[in-house]
Scaffold this motif. Sequence first.
Motif, short mmCIF file in Angstrom:
data_model
loop_
_atom_site.label_atom_id
_atom_site.label_comp_id
_atom_site.label_asym_id
_atom_site.label_seq_id
_atom_site.Cartn_x
_atom_site.Cartn_y
_atom_site.Cartn_z
N GLU A 1 0.82 -1.21 0.00
CA GLU A 1 0.00 0.00 0.00
C GLU A 1 0.86 1.26 0.00
OE1 GLU A 1 -3.24 2.50 0.04
OE2 GLU A 1 -3.27 0.31 -0.21
N ALA A 2 1.98 1.22 0.74
CA ALA A 2 2.85 2.40 0.85
C ALA A 2 3.81 2.52 -0.32
CB ALA A 2 3.62 2.35 2.16
N ALA B 1 15.14 5.30 9.09
CA ALA B 1 13.90 5.54 8.36
C ALA B 1 13.79 7.02 8.02
CB ALA B 1 12.70 5.10 9.20
N SER B 2 13.55 7.33 6.75
CA SER B 2 13.44 8.73 6.32
C SER B 2 12.08 9.30 6.72
CB SER B 2 13.60 8.82 4.80
OG SER B 2 12.49 8.20 4.16
N LYS B 3 11.99 10.63 6.76
CA LYS B 3 10.73 11.28 7.11
C LYS B 3 9.64 10.94 6.11
CE LYS B 3 12.69 15.24 9.59
NZ LYS B 3 12.80 16.73 9.67
N ALA B 4 10.01 10.88 4.83
CA ALA B 4 9.04 10.57 3.79
C ALA B 4 8.48 9.16 3.96
CB ALA B 4 9.68 10.71 2.42
N SER B 5 9.35 8.20 4.26
CA SER B 5 8.90 6.82 4.43
C SER B 5 8.04 6.67 5.68
CB SER B 5 10.09 5.86 4.47
OG SER B 5 10.92 6.13 5.58
N ILE B 6 8.38 7.42 6.71
CA ILE B 6 7.59 7.36 7.95
C ILE B 6 6.15 7.81 7.66
CG2 ILE B 6 7.27 8.41 10.23
CD1 ILE B 6 10.33 8.52 10.47
N ILE B 7 6.03 8.89 6.87
CA ILE B 7 4.71 9.43 6.56
C ILE B 7 3.87 8.44 5.76
CG2 ILE B 7 3.47 11.21 5.26
CD1 ILE B 7 5.76 13.14 5.99
#
Length: 333
Positions: A10-11, A28-34
């Motif tokens: 899904e992500a 973990a990058s900020k973009a991947s966390i979101i």
Amino acid sequence: MATIKDVAREAGVSVATVSRVINESPKASKASIIVVKQAMSKLGYRPNAAARALVSQNSHTIGVLVNDVSDPFFGTLVKAVDGVAHRYGKHILICNGYHNAEEERQSIELLINNRCDALVIHSKALSDAQLIDYATEVPSMVLINRHIPQISERCISLNNYQGAYLATEHLIHYGHKNIAYISSNHQIEDAEQRLQGYLDALKDNNIPYSENMIEHGSPYGEGGEEAMTNLLAKSLNISAVVAYNDFMAAGAMSVLDENGIALPQQMSVVGFDDALIARYIHPRLTTVCYPIQMMAEKATELALAISRGDEIHAQSLIYCPKLIQRNSVTRIE
């Protein structure tokens, strides 16, 4: 039920990326966390807490073992632990041991298997050797209301003997010589220590001891009622009673009231613990303060400090009891 693979799909990221986000990896990058958290929310995915603990070695949980959480004394203990836990962003997992060795053993095993960060253990049925073994396995385990010399730096306890001695001596100073004792029928060291404190206070003040002046019961109001009824049935010359705890004292006082015995004019009563009930029964109960909230907070802080690897200085953590004087004791000539 959604899986970690469903979240990754899904992500639009890899399973490894999802895992890093779940376990709060600094990689973990900020973009991947979101995007991962959005996918988890959309799919209703809940990470497996046990699996996370295996990876991070941190479950954000404090394990607590008590006798019976429905007992107000242990309710206060648990609430104190929970208060400290919340300050550190942790939750608690509670087990009841019921002063039974097998129940206590199973409970401690459960808490260990759930990888709790720290343990606050109230155990009365397991042997010193068994608890030392668990303490060796789990360095962040702290015992409350138990003192074992070999691991004394991880034991928080109260001098029960001194508390009962103080209660009995207080009555003696008020002129009482015919003092009965209502004891718990639970086979635990607290009961033995408090009974011995009562006996030694009599002995040190040259007051004869009689087995007829001692009754046992469950450490609740009903046990106090039963023990006081048995004492009255003996038609003894009693002017005062020391009770194992405040609930037994309250039960005893209810029986005295039902039998038309005025308190404290005809019978003085002293309890133990300074539970909330002591302030609201009539007359308000003179008792021995058991600072269980303070002790539980200290035990939790100590367990968490050990879990963080903080340097711990060996010290004796045996609290001294204090007599709280109210209205249930009167002086006699």
